[in-house]
Design an enzyme around this catalytic site. Structure first.
Site, PDB file in Angstrom:
ATOM      1  N   HIS B  78      -6.143   9.571 -13.613  1.00  0.00           N
ATOM      2  CA  HIS B  78      -6.440   9.823 -12.190  1.00  0.00           C
ATOM      3  C   HIS B  78      -7.674  10.699 -12.002  1.00  0.00           C
ATOM      4  CE1 HIS B  78      -1.866   9.519 -12.201  1.00  0.00           C
ATOM      5  NE2 HIS B  78      -2.251   8.476 -11.508  1.00  0.00           N
ATOM      6  N   CYS B 100      -9.903   6.967 -15.635  1.00  0.00           N
ATOM      7  CA  CYS B 100     -10.113   5.515 -15.506  1.00  0.00           C
ATOM      8  C   CYS B 100     -11.539   5.273 -15.030  1.00  0.00           C
ATOM      9  CB  CYS B 100      -9.109   4.970 -14.489  1.00  0.00           C
ATOM     10  SG  CYS B 100      -9.521   3.334 -13.885  1.00  0.00           S
ATOM     11  N   GLU B 130      -5.573  11.210  -7.711  1.00  0.00           N
ATOM     12  CA  GLU B 130      -6.850  10.471  -7.677  1.00  0.00           C
ATOM     13  C   GLU B 130      -7.639  10.863  -6.425  1.00  0.00           C
ATOM     14  OE1 GLU B 130      -6.660   6.103  -7.798  1.00  0.00           O
ATOM     15  OE2 GLU B 130      -8.465   6.056  -6.577  1.00  0.00           O
ATOM     16  N   CYS B 194      -9.072  -1.566  -7.065  1.00  0.00           N
ATOM     17  CA  CYS B 194      -8.957  -2.069  -8.427  1.00  0.00           C
ATOM     18  C   CYS B 194      -8.517  -3.535  -8.350  1.00  0.00           C
ATOM     19  CB  CYS B 194      -7.908  -1.242  -9.177  1.00  0.00           C
ATOM     20  SG  CYS B 194      -7.444  -1.962 -10.758  1.00  0.00           S
ATOM     21  N   ASN B 224       0.591   3.052  -7.214  1.00  0.00           N
ATOM     22  CA  ASN B 224       0.479   1.594  -7.334  1.00  0.00           C
ATOM     23  C   ASN B 224       1.844   0.927  -7.395  1.00  0.00           C
ATOM     24  OD1 ASN B 224       0.971   0.363 -10.230  1.00  0.00           O
ATOM     25  ND2 ASN B 224       0.162   2.413 -10.538  1.00  0.00           N
ATOM     26  N   SER B 266       1.665   2.139 -14.671  1.00  0.00           N
ATOM     27  CA  SER B 266       1.992   3.241 -15.571  1.00  0.00           C
ATOM     28  C   SER B 266       3.388   3.069 -16.186  1.00  0.00           C
ATOM     29  CB  SER B 266       1.897   4.566 -14.801  1.00  0.00           C
ATOM     30  OG  SER B 266       2.498   4.462 -13.528  1.00  0.00           O
TER      31      SER B 266
END
Lengths: 287, 287
Positions: B78, B100, B130, B194, B224, B266
């Site tokens: 993050h 990422c 994030e 993403c 997510n 994750s």
């Protein structure tokens, strides 16, 4: 029994000629006072009464550059595409540019967005002269009128987005939302809405909430007038878009006590004044 | 009467560890194999089972820079705010950055937008790490979670907009539409979603249409995973967000013949495998 029941008439705080239209008319009148051979490339404004009045003063309205041989050409407030201007220059005609400064700005921005590598997109009506002129300011401009045009957008692209000046913020936002759901890499959106037009929309919507019947005066081709009528119709079903008093079917006034009046940016004061005067003395109880 | 009625289980085409998470775990495992004093600034991923497994291998999870005295610090996928990284450097700690690459890009874009004179806006969840890290990359970043945050936007401004990588295109578009209706001068929107996450969302939604019951596996804090569950719930009311097989209330399986399984980015494979294996041999007719 005879009842006298005159209509209470309320006129929107902001309506009628906007700065761009007022300027175009004023420029036309000044040239017509001095010259005989004066042309307008397309109707100078979307109001047939005003166009007829200027025609009597000598303004010749033509559809194409090819129809003009000599004299002065007026570029109306909606503007003209660079290609048309170039043709006029080639012919050695005297050009007087009355393009609205806000429309000029949209044209300029479209060119700049293209230079910066964006695919230019305009949210607006494909056949409207303002949109047509902007389309002429960059290559392959995508015109998005509504959701049904979204398929025209390239995938995964950098889109440079402008809007026809007379659209509503509501429609602008809805289209941006729809584009945001598509597969894009970047959106650069310049707000090219006319603030004057937005204030007129707000003023009209506010007024039509308070009245039994609402009249929106202006040319049937006039984008900003149609927008006013659409917005009012959503709030007050008894909304009528008319060009002048003569077009009014008086039966719709039956039983109505309060009327609201607004007018598009290309509707001259005399049309509004005549309409309001007639409405005020109209005896709706006797209709 | 006893009926044997084993569940038909379908697993989403795309689910489980994404590239960013896989990389962070792999980096952590490599360091832990060599060093003893290894810290993660915040849980390395939003999955308590995986965090526990790495804790057993020696990874110490801390909430603040101040809690670390010496050793190696892992920056999770993050990311971390520049201010935190600076503090770690000041302390002379060894920093291993597993942010990422897509999150890194959002951080970079936020800084660039600010340099170009835009007020930076991120569409996302204010408390998500994030988003917090991106907030640290520019001054006074405006976080817009939903319509209720729109009042935070400055009027008539140039807004530079990015999006938390794991939001859905639907939400991104809805927020852009809402901003487009506001009074802005310019919007520059960089699509920072993403694509992997979008494909997983599509794959999950497609699957949940075909099954009687849908399971979304992943940490309750995982943005997510929550997004996957939200999207599936809209299509299939029988959607359950769980962390692992133990959390499942088996009574929900009663009468169900087909089950779909997806998992957040994750969620480790072993959690998915264990869940699917148990579900396949579960006799729903006997529940």
């Amino acid at each position: 029994m005879y009842t006298s029941d005159f209509m209470k008439v309320l006129v929107a705080d902001m309506c009628g000629f906007c700065h761009g239209v007022r300027n175009a008319i004023s420029v036309a009148e000044k040239i017509l006072a001095k010259e005989n051979n004066v042309y307008s490339l397309g109707p100078i404004i979307h109001n047939k009464d005003m166009v007829e009045r200027l025609a009597k003063s000598g303004l010749k309205t033509v559809g194409k550059v090819e129809e003009i041989r000599s004299g002065t050409v007026l570029i109306r407030s909606h503007g003209a595409a660079p290609e048309q201007i170039a043709k006029l220059k080639e012919k050695g005609l005297n050009i007087v540019d009355a393009t609205c400064i806000l429309v000029k700005r949209v044209q300029h921005i479209a060119g700049e967005l293209e230079k910066d590598g964006y695919k230019v997109v305009i949210i607006g009506e494909e056949n409207h002269p303002e949109v047509q002129a902007v389309v002429g300011c960059a290559r392959d401009v995508v015109v998005i009128a509504d959701e049904s045009d979204l398929h025209k957008l390239p995938q995964n692209a950098k889109l440079g987005i402008v809007c026809q000046t007379t659209q509503s913020p509501e429609h602008f936002g809805r289209m941006l939302g729809a584009m945001g759901r598509c597969n894009f890499s970047e959106l650069k959106v310049i707000n090219t809405l006319c603030r004057e037009a937005i204030k007129r929309q707000e003023s009209a919507v506010q007024l039509c909430r308070q009245v039994d019947i609402m009249f929106v005066l202006g040319g049937l081709e006039s984008a900003n007038t149609r927008r006013l009528a659409e917005l009012c119709k959503k709030v007050n079903q008894q909304t009528f878009h008319l060009q002048n008093w003569n077009e009014l079917d008086k039966s719709v006034l039956s039983g109505k006590k309060t009327a609201g009046v607004t007018a598009g940016a290309s509707t001259p004061d005399w049309i509004i004044d005549e309409f309001v005067s007639n409405l005020k003395v109209f005896d709706s109880g006797n209709s």
